[in-house]
Design an enzyme around this catalytic site. Structure first.
Site, PDB file in Angstrom:
ATOM      1  N   GLN A 281       0.273  -0.793   0.074  1.00 42.87           N
ATOM      2  CA  GLN A 281       0.029   0.351   0.113  1.00 42.87           C
ATOM      3  C   GLN A 281       0.974   1.437   0.230  1.00 42.87           C
ATOM      4  O   GLN A 281       1.982   1.372   0.409  1.00 42.87           O
ATOM      5  CB  GLN A 281      -0.706   0.332   1.492  1.00 42.87           C
ATOM      6  CG  GLN A 281      -2.118  -1.099   1.620  1.00 42.87           C
ATOM      7  CD  GLN A 281      -2.727  -0.388   0.545  1.00 42.87           C
ATOM      8  OE1 GLN A 281      -3.530   0.456   0.257  1.00 42.87           O
ATOM      9  NE2 GLN A 281      -4.649  -1.795   0.330  1.00 42.87           N
ATOM     10  N   TYR A 310     -10.184 -11.197  -1.111  1.00 40.28           N
ATOM     11  CA  TYR A 310     -10.126  -9.966  -2.159  1.00 40.28           C
ATOM     12  C   TYR A 310      -8.674  -9.354  -0.985  1.00 40.28           C
ATOM     13  O   TYR A 310      -8.355  -8.807  -1.209  1.00 40.28           O
ATOM     14  CB  TYR A 310     -10.344  -8.558  -2.988  1.00 40.28           C
ATOM     15  CG  TYR A 310     -12.115  -9.292  -3.222  1.00 40.28           C
ATOM     16  CD1 TYR A 310     -12.059  -9.368  -4.979  1.00 40.28           C
ATOM     17  CD2 TYR A 310     -13.168  -9.205  -2.776  1.00 40.28           C
ATOM     18  CE1 TYR A 310     -12.934  -9.874  -5.496  1.00 40.28           C
ATOM     19  CE2 TYR A 310     -13.712  -9.536  -3.626  1.00 40.28           C
ATOM     20  CZ  TYR A 310     -14.175  -9.847  -4.967  1.00 40.28           C
ATOM     21  OH  TYR A 310     -15.094 -10.376  -5.380  1.00 40.28           O
ATOM     22  N   GLU A 331      -7.287 -14.888  -2.615  1.00 44.42           N
ATOM     23  CA  GLU A 331      -6.869 -13.790  -3.944  1.00 44.42           C
ATOM     24  C   GLU A 331      -6.591 -14.931  -4.821  1.00 44.42           C
ATOM     25  O   GLU A 331      -5.700 -15.867  -5.405  1.00 44.42           O
ATOM     26  CB  GLU A 331      -5.772 -13.113  -2.894  1.00 44.42           C
ATOM     27  CG  GLU A 331      -4.413 -12.129  -3.922  1.00 44.42           C
ATOM     28  CD  GLU A 331      -5.626 -10.835  -4.234  1.00 44.42           C
ATOM     29  OE1 GLU A 331      -5.571 -10.065  -3.843  1.00 44.42           O
ATOM     30  OE2 GLU A 331      -4.727 -11.454  -5.557  1.00 44.42           O
ATOM     31  N   ASP A 379     -12.311  -7.025  -0.141  1.00 45.46           N
ATOM     32  CA  ASP A 379     -12.077  -5.715  -0.201  1.00 45.46           C
ATOM     33  C   ASP A 379     -11.718  -5.774  -1.889  1.00 45.46           C
ATOM     34  O   ASP A 379     -10.105  -5.537  -2.476  1.00 45.46           O
ATOM     35  CB  ASP A 379     -10.304  -5.470   0.905  1.00 45.46           C
ATOM     36  CG  ASP A 379      -9.611  -4.286  -0.017  1.00 45.46           C
ATOM     37  OD1 ASP A 379     -10.159  -2.820  -0.680  1.00 45.46           O
ATOM     38  OD2 ASP A 379      -8.619  -4.113   0.701  1.00 45.46           O
ATOM     39  N   CYS A 406     -12.347   1.037  -2.495  1.00 38.89           N
ATOM     40  CA  CYS A 406     -11.845   1.950  -3.524  1.00 38.89           C
ATOM     41  C   CYS A 406     -12.625   2.974  -4.410  1.00 38.89           C
ATOM     42  O   CYS A 406     -12.097   3.775  -5.198  1.00 38.89           O
ATOM     43  CB  CYS A 406     -10.482   1.843  -3.691  1.00 38.89           C
ATOM     44  SG  CYS A 406     -10.648   0.541  -5.129  1.00 38.89           S
TER      45      CYS A 406
END
Ligand code: SAH
Length: 454
Positions: A281, A310, A331, A379, A406
């Protein structure tokens, strides 16, 4: 008439995800780059698509009262900071409003939105930058491309990355000048140095990645020497070889030139080993706030079995695992799953299991396999959750869902599906992860509505 070539004078009423201005031209919504919300602009329609148009800015007739000026040239920050000329409070306000409006417009939900968590000092926060190298009036320059062009705007101070990054770039420029090394030129496809990648941890230690077109570059020895002696804090240097034109900044091949092979950084008290190609990140201090909030919402306890869908490199899973019975991470990118497993290992965390698969396949399978998952973290990327993931949630009905998003639009869409299926929204917390960009991050606490469940 709204047609190509027609000109309008309007006030900018909103911003797109890329930070372009949104204006109305008759019935048409038009996106215009180079202006900010509140500006009164003159623009010309240059393209008309099915649902929107593209406009070209002719002039800003009355600048927004929320514009601010800085001692540095904000244009040099390129496309990464489209909102920088807007007062930071106004940026935060727009982001908060965006979340509120998307829930109303898309989901028909009038929710209480908590005040957005911004940064005290919204500069020099990026822990990873990739800066192109070029030539301008015979001088080696580093800087970002002017939006939509191959032209580098020379930059000596990058207010989005720590100052150490500015010093590293200055050393690289003077070394290239001394050695008469040509930067790569996208037109003629000649030259040797393409980009400088810089990763800086919270201890102000840097990994420098020099992206070159060729493998053999003996001059790099002198750069390594210069960086070590002139920029204390450089703890790791790599060469990356990228002969391809366009595409990604980093090529496949890395060569370790100096110092540590990995940069160490922390989110909260979790330790991460960062390779030159690791995903991490970008805003380390805000990401710990984001994850702390996610954990506060999730309230993981020793009886909880959690699924982090995710999960990327496993950051939120590992955050939660310390309090929970077990955490599954799902993932789709295999390399990220390998990172997640390694991150669990170096932090001594043993109650996580990472699955490399698409969430829409792996999550329903995991539920069918029978381990009673009672809490879920979502996420997803910008497009939101796959419908099959939502369907599996509604069939299985875990008590708590923490949705980290997001993209407020897909967040609102997915939340509506969950509410229609018997859930309630308990809290909405926006967090500003990328000051000066138009990105909006948000965490939502969603709980099963007990009255509707047997
Ligand atoms: N939770 C992580 C990463 C979130 S980004 C963090 O906090 O760092 C979203 C992640 O979803 C990316 O890592 C992406 O590779 C992954 N992803 C995208 N589509 C997916 C799918 N269909 N199934 C599983 N993972 C997916």
């Amino acid at each position: 008439m709204t047609e190509i070539g027609s000109k309008f004078i309007e006030e900018v009423i909103d911003l797109t995800h890329d930070g372009d201005g949104v204006v109305r031209a008759g019935d048409l919504t038009v996106f215009v780059a180079g202006c900010l919300i509140g500006d009164k602009i003159e623009f010309e329609i240059v393209e008309i698509k099915k649902n929107y148009g593209i406009g070209r800015l002719l002039s800003i007739l009355e600048p927004s009262s929320k514009r601010v000026s800085y001692a540095f040239d904000t244009k040099s920050l390129g496309g990464g900071a489209p909102l920088i000329d807007l007062d930071y409070k106004a940026q935060l306000n727009w982001k908060w409003e965006k979340v509120k409006k998307d829930f109303e417009r898309i989901a028909g939900l009038k929710l209480e939105i908590r005040p957005i968590i911004g940064m005290g000092y919204p500069f020099r926060y990026r822990n990873h930058t990739q800066v192109p190298v070029g030539i301008n009036n015979g001088e080696v320059v580093t800087g970002y491309y002017k939006k939509g062009t191959n032209i580098i705007v020379p930059m000596t101070e990058d207010y989005l990355q720590p100052e150490l990054g500015d010093r590293i770039l200055s050393v690289v420029r003077s070394w290239m000048g001394d050695q008469s090394l040509e930067p790569y030129d996208r037109f003629s496809k000649t030259g040797k140095i393409k980009h400088i990648g810089i990763r800086i941890n919270q201890n102000n230690e840097a990994m420098v990645i020099i992206v070159t077109t060729f493998d053999k570059l003996p001059e790099l020895h002198s750069l390594v020497h210069k960086l070590i002696t002139e920029t204390p804090g450089v703890v790791s240097i790599y060469q990356n070889i990228n002969p391809d034109d366009g595409g990604t900044t980093y090529g496949r091949q890395y060569r370790h030139l100096f110092g540590q092979e990995k940069l160490i950084d922390y989110i909260g008290d979790l330790r991460f080993e960062i390779s030159p190609n690791s995903f991490f990140q970008v805003n380390t201090s805000q990401v710990s706030i984001l994850y702390d909030t996610a954990i506060k919402f999730l309230e993981p306890g020793s009886l909880d079995t959690i699924c982090d869908i995710y999960s990327g490199i496993g950051t939120i899973s590992l955050y939660a695992a310390r309090f929970a019975r077990k955490v599954y991470g799902i993932e789709s990118i295999r390399a990220a799953v390998e990172n997640a497993k390694n991150n669990a290992k170096i932090n001594g965390i043993q109650n996580t299991e990472f699955i490399a698969d698409r969430a829409e396949l792996a999550f329903p399978d995991l539920l069918r396999a029978g381990d009673a998952i009672n809490k879920v973290i979502l996420d997803p990327p910008r497009k939101g959750c796959d419908k099959k993931v939502i369907d599996a949630l509604l069939l299985h009905k875990p008590e708590t869902i923490v949705y980290v998003s997001c993209n407020p639009s897909t967040l609102a869409r997915d939340t509506k599906l969950l509410i229609d299926g018997g859930y309630e929204v308990k809290a909405v917390q926006p967090v500003d992860m990328f000051p000066h960009s138009a990105h909006v991050e948000c965490i939502v606490l969603i709980k099963r509505a007990e009255s509707r469940v047997k």
